[in-house]
Design an enzyme around this catalytic site. Structure first.
Site: not given
Ligand code: PGA
Length: 280
Positions: A8-10, A130, A200, A245
């Site tokens: 997930n590159w956001k 999300h 998550e 994380s």
């Molecule tokens: P992160 O994000 O791996 O940077 O903690 C995970 C996510 O939001 O899907």
């Protein structure tokens, strides 16, 4: 069943970074073909990059298609358009996914993207619910359920995100919280080919903190139970991804937990070498 490793590159990366990422990916893919075949890699970039990445993947799968035709002594004319596109999608080393979709398929919704559009641009998956959307865009589980329905109507596999806040965890109410979130986020009549739930915990996203193995296992057990008891006839396959994380340091340990069938990776997916290490 292949484990799913989703990136997930956001709201990160643009064309230059994509070129670097894809170059690195394909180099690794040829070198570690057998190992990388064992996982289903799903890339969820920002929406404006989908078409660009889709074209790169398409070029690559044309070569594969030629190989297949040579091997099977077939010509392009022997396949229907649907068969050709199914073969080419199947050959891709990366599946594409959106980061969200609207619950309507079209209309006056400025700034939104629909499941139909995602499908047209080569997506097979879409992340829905999300916590950054639930929090920043006030998306309730009821809205999430409608989006899931929209995704399913376009044959996209929704990756439905759930997870508790730090406060809820501190009060030891995480199991009932997540149970309700799942129940409310899944549309009543939906039938899934694959039901993908990403657990998550909000307190672990982008913080470097992860739950213990026992805490993830406890959640996996709950999700497995919900699937078996409540959703038996509504999905052929059930996947629980863990997200929050994830790095190359902790990925193996998390993937080994009973009931965990994949990972949703944010920050660590931006760097292709780190992401590949997570996949291997
Ligand atoms: P992160 O994000 O791996 O940077 O903690 C995970 C996510 O939001 O899907």
């Amino acid at each position: 069943m292949k484990k799913i490793i989703a990136a997930n590159w956001k709201m990160n990366h643009a064309f230059d970074e994509v070129d670097v990422w894809m170059d690195g990916f394909f180099k690794n893919y040829s070198a570690k073909y057998d190992e990388l075949q064992k996982v289903e890699i799903v890339l969820c970039p920002p929406a404006f990059l989908l078409d660009y990445i889709d074209s790169e993947l398409m070029d690559d799968s044309f070569d594969d298609l030629e190989e297949i035709m040579k091997r099977d002594h077939k010509k392009v004319e022997d396949f229907s358009a649907e068969e050709l596109s199914a073969i080419m999608l199947e050959q891709r080393p990366i599946r594409l996914g959106g980061q969200d979709c609207h619950h309507e398929l079209a209309g006056s919704f400025t700034g939104d993207i629909s499941a139909t559009m995602l499908k047209k641009v080569g997506c097979e998956y879409v992340i829905i619910g999300h916590c950054e959307r639930r929090e920043n865009h006030f998306e309730s589980s009821e809205i999430v359920a409608k989006k899931v329905q929209a995704a399913l109507s376009q044959s996209l596999t929704p990756i439905i995100c759930v997870g508790e806040s730090k406060e809820v965890r501190d009060e030891s109410k995480h199991l009932e919280f997540v149970y309700k979130q799942i129940k409310d986020s899944i549309p009543q009549e939906a039938n899934f080919t694959k039901l993908v739930i990403a657990y998550e915990p909000i307190w672990s996203i982008g913080t470097g903190k992860t739950p213990t193995v026992a805490e993830i296992a406890e959640m996996a057990k709950l999700l497995g139970k919900i699937f078996n008891e409540k959703l038996q006839n509504r999905a052929q396959e059930f996947f629980m991804l863990y997200g929050g994380s994830v790095t190359s340091q902790n990925a193996k340990e998390i993937l080994a937990i009973d009931g965990v069938s994949g990972l949703l990776v944010g920050k660590a997916s931006l760097d292709v070498e780190e992401f590949i290490k997570i996949c291997l």
